[in-house]
Scaffold this motif. Structure first.
Motif, mmCIF file in Angstrom:
data_model
loop_
_atom_site.group_PDB
_atom_site.id
_atom_site.type_symbol
_atom_site.label_atom_id
_atom_site.label_comp_id
_atom_site.label_asym_id
_atom_site.label_seq_id
_atom_site.Cartn_x
_atom_site.Cartn_y
_atom_site.Cartn_z
ATOM 1 N N THR B 517 73.480 68.600 47.445
ATOM 2 C CA THR B 517 72.053 68.417 47.727
ATOM 3 C C THR B 517 71.584 69.494 48.682
ATOM 4 N N ILE B 518 70.395 70.029 48.437
ATOM 5 C CA ILE B 518 69.833 71.035 49.336
ATOM 6 C C ILE B 518 69.003 70.301 50.389
ATOM 7 N N ASP B 519 69.523 70.281 51.607
ATOM 8 C CA ASP B 519 68.812 69.648 52.721
ATOM 9 C C ASP B 519 68.611 70.746 53.759
ATOM 10 N N TYR B 520 67.391 71.274 53.846
ATOM 11 C CA TYR B 520 67.121 72.464 54.665
ATOM 12 C C TYR B 520 67.479 72.207 56.135
ATOM 13 N N ASN B 521 66.955 71.110 56.647
ATOM 14 C CA ASN B 521 67.166 70.835 58.088
ATOM 15 C C ASN B 521 68.652 70.672 58.402
ATOM 16 N N ALA B 522 69.362 69.978 57.534
ATOM 17 C CA ALA B 522 70.806 69.775 57.737
ATOM 18 C C ALA B 522 71.530 71.111 57.647
ATOM 19 N N MET B 523 71.073 71.957 56.757
ATOM 20 C CA MET B 523 71.710 73.282 56.593
ATOM 21 C C MET B 523 71.510 74.115 57.865
ATOM 22 N N VAL B 524 70.344 73.993 58.458
ATOM 23 C CA VAL B 524 70.092 74.736 59.696
ATOM 24 C C VAL B 524 71.001 74.210 60.809
ATOM 25 N N ARG B 525 71.102 72.888 60.863
ATOM 26 C CA ARG B 525 71.922 72.259 61.923
ATOM 27 C C ARG B 525 73.396 72.601 61.762
ATOM 28 N N GLU B 526 73.854 72.575 60.513
ATOM 29 C CA GLU B 526 75.305 72.641 60.281
ATOM 30 C C GLU B 526 75.767 73.972 59.706
ATOM 31 N N ASN B 527 74.949 75.015 59.894
ATOM 32 C CA ASN B 527 75.334 76.325 59.376
ATOM 33 C C ASN B 527 75.645 76.262 57.878
ATOM 34 N N GLY B 528 74.659 75.747 57.145
ATOM 35 C CA GLY B 528 74.892 75.551 55.713
ATOM 36 C C GLY B 528 74.419 76.727 54.882
ATOM 37 N N VAL B 529 74.856 76.732 53.656
ATOM 38 C CA VAL B 529 74.473 77.784 52.705
ATOM 39 C C VAL B 529 74.485 77.164 51.302
ATOM 40 N N THR B 560 82.083 94.100 63.767
ATOM 41 C CA THR B 560 82.156 93.242 62.576
ATOM 42 C C THR B 560 82.410 91.808 63.034
ATOM 43 N N VAL B 561 81.507 90.939 62.622
ATOM 44 C CA VAL B 561 81.588 89.530 63.021
ATOM 45 C C VAL B 561 81.788 88.677 61.773
ATOM 46 N N THR B 562 82.566 87.599 61.944
ATOM 47 C CA THR B 562 82.744 86.668 60.817
ATOM 48 C C THR B 562 82.186 85.307 61.214
ATOM 49 N N ASP B 563 81.292 84.798 60.371
ATOM 50 C CA ASP B 563 80.768 83.444 60.581
ATOM 51 C C ASP B 563 81.216 82.546 59.431
ATOM 52 N N THR B 564 81.377 81.274 59.782
ATOM 53 C CA THR B 564 81.775 80.335 58.726
ATOM 54 C C THR B 564 80.588 79.449 58.366
ATOM 55 N N PHE B 565 80.378 79.278 57.082
ATOM 56 C CA PHE B 565 79.269 78.454 56.613
ATOM 57 C C PHE B 565 79.812 77.348 55.722
ATOM 58 N N LYS B 566 79.059 76.265 55.706
ATOM 59 C CA LYS B 566 79.453 75.143 54.831
ATOM 60 C C LYS B 566 78.562 75.166 53.593
ATOM 61 N N VAL B 567 79.215 75.059 52.437
ATOM 62 C CA VAL B 567 78.449 75.023 51.186
ATOM 63 C C VAL B 567 77.828 73.640 51.033
ATOM 64 N N PHE B 568 76.495 73.604 50.951
ATOM 65 C CA PHE B 568 75.795 72.330 50.801
ATOM 66 C C PHE B 568 75.545 71.982 49.333
ATOM 67 N N ALA B 569 75.278 73.026 48.552
ATOM 68 C CA ALA B 569 74.974 72.769 47.140
ATOM 69 C C ALA B 569 75.349 73.986 46.306
ATOM 70 N N VAL B 570 75.548 73.746 45.045
ATOM 71 C CA VAL B 570 75.818 74.806 44.066
ATOM 72 C C VAL B 570 74.695 74.774 43.030
ATOM 73 N N VAL B 571 74.068 75.942 42.818
ATOM 74 C CA VAL B 571 72.983 76.004 41.819
ATOM 75 C C VAL B 571 73.419 76.858 40.631
ATOM 76 N N ASN B 572 72.723 76.662 39.534
ATOM 77 C CA ASN B 572 73.074 77.355 38.296
ATOM 78 C C ASN B 572 72.568 78.788 38.306
#
Lengths: 221, 781
Positions: B517-529, B560-572
């Motif tokens: 599910t694409i939840d914008y606010n949650a993605m901002v909070r939890e470093n989502g993508v 060079t910096v590495t950030d980790t993101f959590k996948v929230f949704a997969v789109v076609n």
């Protein structure tokens, strides 16, 4: 009263050295209710004469009158409708419509006219010709004799002025031939119909009221 | 033991049968020629297209160097590491509602690497150009003419030295034209010129992706290029040569060929069925005099084989000529032989199968049937269910239609197959709404124009947006931000991926969610993508699921910096908008992300919403603005729609031609059945006339019988055609395909059928006028 009359009827084919005189000047008449047999050998012109009497073919010259109407004055459609209402045909090969059953074959000319069949009359014919049990049958399930009886019924159904029979027993064995001829004559008597039949068989011809002999396109007797 | 030494006599009988049945002879041979020619031409064309693409791929560079200076180009040209260096540089873009032009400098190797063909010569002088052949048609220009061109707001006259066309000859007018200027002209422009280069490695087409990647890293270090300035040319490594791809292409070819032959086989079956029915007496007589069933079957099959022997070589010749003419560049003898062999084998199998049932029917005819044969086309029934059916020309027509059910069924089937295919093909074309795709993918906010921004203009981005907003007619602007080639790793894979930064509003347009599910606010909070799934990437193992952690590298103040993101949704990947980005973004970050990766974002493009009453004027104003600015290009929604509309043109045309052939097969079958029946029923017709059926009643009957066939065909077509179309559109499952019933095409199709029926009536009426009643009655006596 003459129901059928021909005057100086001729039918020629080809020209010059290839000219064939199939009918070469025939004056011929038939009275109402008469049963006439036209007899001749193969190539004598009897079939050609019958075709012109029934309006199936046009003469080269001369005229044919059926029930007072001259056939040569009619166009193709008028002739067809005239044939439907006034002339019944019985062919050597029966010529029934294979996709119609016995009853439908009998009433075919009437229904083509958009009319309703006279059921009482049809019933009489059917009983007389012994076809009561076969009304739903299609022609391919009938014997030759049965098919010819259906053809006779069809020819009679419109109460035509004249019935023309072209070698009606040609494809039948002798016993069936006698049977069919008997029925034809009986139908003619019963319904006061005029019948003109062509045959090469003298024995069959004897059943007619009058025999007319044709040879080389002319009536000889 | 009695021997059946009969080959010679069977062949003689077969030859005699062939000669005596001219209509069967001609129709069957024509059917075989047509089916073989069409299927062979289709096979050759598709194989040629594949070969064209292979040839183009072989001439593609393995590595792309982007926005590099002339000095670097000169060094690379002398570098032994490269077998060839091809260059291009974009000067300007020009767009109107009909088409867009890209004015560029490209050298010949670069053009060849993009599958382009040059007729004439390359431009050398400052006032010389190479024109796209379709653009030249618009300008009515040929080599040697002078044409006016507007570059950066200034119009000048240029001499046309050559024409550009595609190597794959049958590409349609895409309405995106290239105009190639000379290096002389490029050198005259103010400011430093930056080039894009295609780098060819020795034996590059044989190198694997990993090998080329390593060399690329080497080159990057040697020439001090950043990650954004060098990349693999993915097109050169596209796996269309994979076994799966080849298998699916062969499957499509086989399927098409089999379909064509099935349609032809139904017609051949019908032809032979009618022929055998008419020859009942002859086959019965043969059986009566001692011909065995096996010999009769062999006789009928020999006739079929004889037609095949005549039709096959002619069909192959015609198909070969047409296939060659459609794409001479892709002609390849090994493919030709293989295709010819396959088509010959398939045609032989189909024809033999088609003939086998009538052969068995002929063999089953007994001598008694011959004796009893009346010359009438009979029915199998012995009695009717109803005693009195109403007798009118129309009811007689219906009885005639159902008289021989096998014949009626095979005729209807071949007509229906053609009709259904016609509905499907016309429907796919009618269901194609390119404006849906263009809107969703490139102009999701309802804009009429888009300004693409080149990387060099990033420092001016906010000023640029302001300037655009001030242009008269501009109502709103929607800037889109992206970053290219971001090193990304997850689940054991690592790859450089293109990414976008999206506002909450932008995320509304990511509608084709496959998982999560694409939840914008949650993605901002939890470093989502959000991850976009592309088949090209999943084939390489690059995939994610909701909940996966992905690591993304970027440059922060030189480190060079590495950030980790959590996948929230997969789109076609196939369906989802890319906000007009040409870089096919895979990762979508929220614009309010707390990650510093946000600082690396670059303005990719600006979607411009205009005053609806002044779209063209605003477009002109925007074009003038773009002409006077560096590093920006204008494209329009309308031009894009027209370009997208033209894209499947060749495929739709090809399918329509194929469907017309299949319809033709059905019509040939119908015409043959009807005309043969007409002549077979001559005696029956004569008899009906003798008992009083007028010619107009007979004509009505014949017409009504034809209408039964047409009605049967239309019913099947109108029920099964739209159903098949709906299933296909659902299977395509793409925004530009919306089920649309092809009303106009079906009406035109029905009108054509009616015209054919009327012509048939005229023909048969003429025959009837000439027929002698006596001859008709006397036939077969």
């Amino acid at each position: 009263m003459n129901i059928l009359k021909t005057t100086a009827l001729k039918k020629y084919y080809g020209s010059g050295a290839n000219l064939v005189k199939a009918i070469d000047g025939i004056d011929f008449s038939v009275e109402s209710g008469e049963f006439v047999a036209i007899v001749g050998t193969s190539g004598s012109g009897k079939s050609t004469l019958l075709h012109m009497l029934g309006g199936l073919d046009n003469p080269t010259s001369g005229s044919v009158e059926v029930d007072g109407k001259e056939l040569s004055k009619m166009n193709d459609d008028q002739l067809t409708i005239f044939r439907r209402r006034n002339i019944g045909f019985v062919f050597q090969n029966y010529n029934l419509v294979p996709i119609l059953n016995v009853y439908e074959n009998i009433v075919l000319p009437i229904e083509l006219d958009g009319e309703k069949p006279d059921e009482v009359f049809i019933d009489k014919i059917v009983k007389m010709l012994g076809l009561t049990e076969k009304l739903n049958n299609l022609p391919n399930s009938l014997s030759g004799g049965q098919q010819q009886r259906v053809a006779i019924a069809r020819a009679s159904a419109t109460k035509p002025a004249i019935i023309l029979a072209d070698e009606p027993t040609g494809n039948l064995d002798s016993k069936t031939s006698q049977e069919v001829m008997g029925l034809l004559k009986m139908t003619g008597r019963q319904f006061h119909q005029t019948i003109v039949m062509i045959t090469h068989n003298n024995e069959i011809a004897q059943l007619a009221d009058r025999i007319v002999r044709i040879e080389d396109g002319r009536i000889v007797a | 033991m009695l021997q059946n030494n009969n080959c010679f006599i069977i062949k003689r009988l077969a030859k005699a049968t062939e000669k005596s049945e001219k209509r069967l002879n001609v129709t069957a041979t024509v059917m075989i020629i047509l089916s073989v020619a069409v299927s062979f031409a289709v096979c050759l064309f598709m194989l040629a297209q594949e070969r064209d693409y292979d040839l183009v791929k072989q001439s593609m560079p393995q590595i792309n160097a982007l926005q590099v200076s002339d000095d670097i180009i000169q060094q690379m040209s002398k570098d032994q590491e490269f077998s060839q260096v091809s260059v291009n540089s974009k000067i300007a873009d020009h767009s109107n509602k009909d088409y867009s032009i890209a004015i560029m400098y490209m050298d010949l190797p670069y053009l060849t690497g993009r599958g382009k063909n040059v007729e004439g010569r390359m431009p050398e002088a400052e006032d010389e150009v190479l024109l796209d052949s379709y653009y030249a048609q618009r300008l009515n220009a040929k080599i040697g003419d002078r044409v006016p061109l507007k570059i950066k707001g200034q119009e000048k006259q240029f001499l046309v030295t050559g024409m550009l066309s595609d190597l794959q000859k049958v590409k349609s007018d895409s309405r995106n034209y290239m105009v190639i200027i000379s290096k002389e002209f490029l050198n005259q422009s103010s400011g430093p010129v930056l080039y894009n280069a295609g780098l060819y490695l020795p034996n590059g087409s044989r190198l694997g992706e990993e090998e080329v990647k390593q060399k690329m890293e080497n080159i990057q270090q040697r020439y001090h290029l950043s990650g954004e300035n060098i990349s693999l040319n993915n097109s050169a490594f596209m796996k269309n040569n994979s076994l799966q791809s080849r298998f699916s292409q062969t499957g499509v070819l086989l399927g098409l060929t089999i379909f064509i032959f099935i349609a032809a086989a139904i017609v051949i079956y019908s032809l032979f069925y009618i022929s055998v029915s008419q020859k009942t007496r002859q086959y019965g007589q043969l059986r009566a005099i001692g011909t065995t069933k096996k010999q009769i079957k062999k006789l009928v099959r020999s006739v079929g084989v004889s037609f095949l022997k005549t039709g096959l070589p002619i069909g192959l010749l015609i198909g070969g000529i047409v296939g060659y003419a459609m794409d001479p560049n892709g002609w390849y003898w090994p493919h030709t032989w293989i295709a010819a062999l396959a088509v010959a084998c398939l045609s032989a199998i189909c024809i033999l199968i088609a003939v086998s049932a009538p052969a068995s029917k002929a063999a089953d005819i007994t001598p008694i049937e011959a004796v009893r044969y009346s010359g009438y086309e009979s029915t199998n029934l012995k009695a009717s269910q109803k005693m009195h059916r109403r007798i009118t020309p129309i009811s007689l027509a219906k009885m005639n239609f159902t008289r021989d059910r096998k014949k009626a069924a095979s005729t209807l089937l071949s007509l229906a197959i053609g009709g259904i295919l016609f509905v499907v093909v016309s429907g796919i074309s009618a269901s194609y709404h390119p404006e849906n795709e263009v809107r969703e993918h490139y102009y999701p906010n309802g804009g009429s124009y888009r300004i693409s921004v080149d990387k060099i203009n990033q420092s001016q981005k906010s000023k640029l947006i302001e300037k655009v907003r001030k242009i008269p007619g501009v109502e709103k602007t929607y800037p889109y931000y992206s970053i290219a080639n971001v090193p990304t790793s997850a689940n054991g894979w690592n790859r450089e991926l293109n990414s976008m930064f999206c506002t909450k509003n932008d995320f509304k347009f990511l509608t084709h969610t496959l998982e999560g599910t694409i939840d914008y606010n949650a993605m901002v909070r939890e470093n989502g993508v959000v991850f976009r799934r592309y088949r090209e990437y999943t084939d390489l193992g690059v995939d994610c699921h909701p909940g996966d952690q992905i690591n993304v590298q970027y440059n922060e103040k030189g480190k060079t910096v590495t950030d980790t993101f959590k996948v929230f949704a997969v789109v076609n990947g196939a369906g989802t908008t890319s906000f007009g980005s040409e870089n096919a973004p895979v990762l979508f970050f929220p614009m309010d992300t707390k990650s510093k990766i946000l600082d690396t974002k670059k303005l990719d493009s600006i979607e411009v919403v205009t005053d609806p009453s002044a779209v063209e004027e605003t477009g002109t104003a925007l074009q003038n603005f773009v002409d006077q600015s560096d590093g920006v290009e204008l494209s329009s929604y309308e031009a894009r729609v027209k370009s997208a509309a033209a894209m499947p043109g060749i495929i739709f045309t090809g399918l329509k031609i194929l469907s017309i052939f299949i319809v033709l097969f059905g019509l040939i079958n119908y015409l043959n059945t009807t005309i043969t029946t007409f002549f077979t029923q001559k005696r029956e017709r004569g008899m009906l006339q003798a008992v009083g059926t007028t010619k107009s009643q007979l004509t009505k009957m014949f017409f009504a019988e034809g209408i039964y066939y047409m009605a049967g065909m239309l019913i099947c077509t109108l029920i099964l055609g739209p159903l098949a179309l709906w299933v296909i559109v659902k299977a395509i499952n793409y925004v530009s395909y919306v089920f649309t019933f092809p009303v106009f095409q079906i009406l035109a199709f029905t009108a054509v059928l009616l015209v054919i029926q009327i012509l048939l009536i005229i023909y048969t009426k003429q025959i009837m006028q000439k027929e002698s009643l006596i001859e008709s009655i006397a036939e077969n006596e």
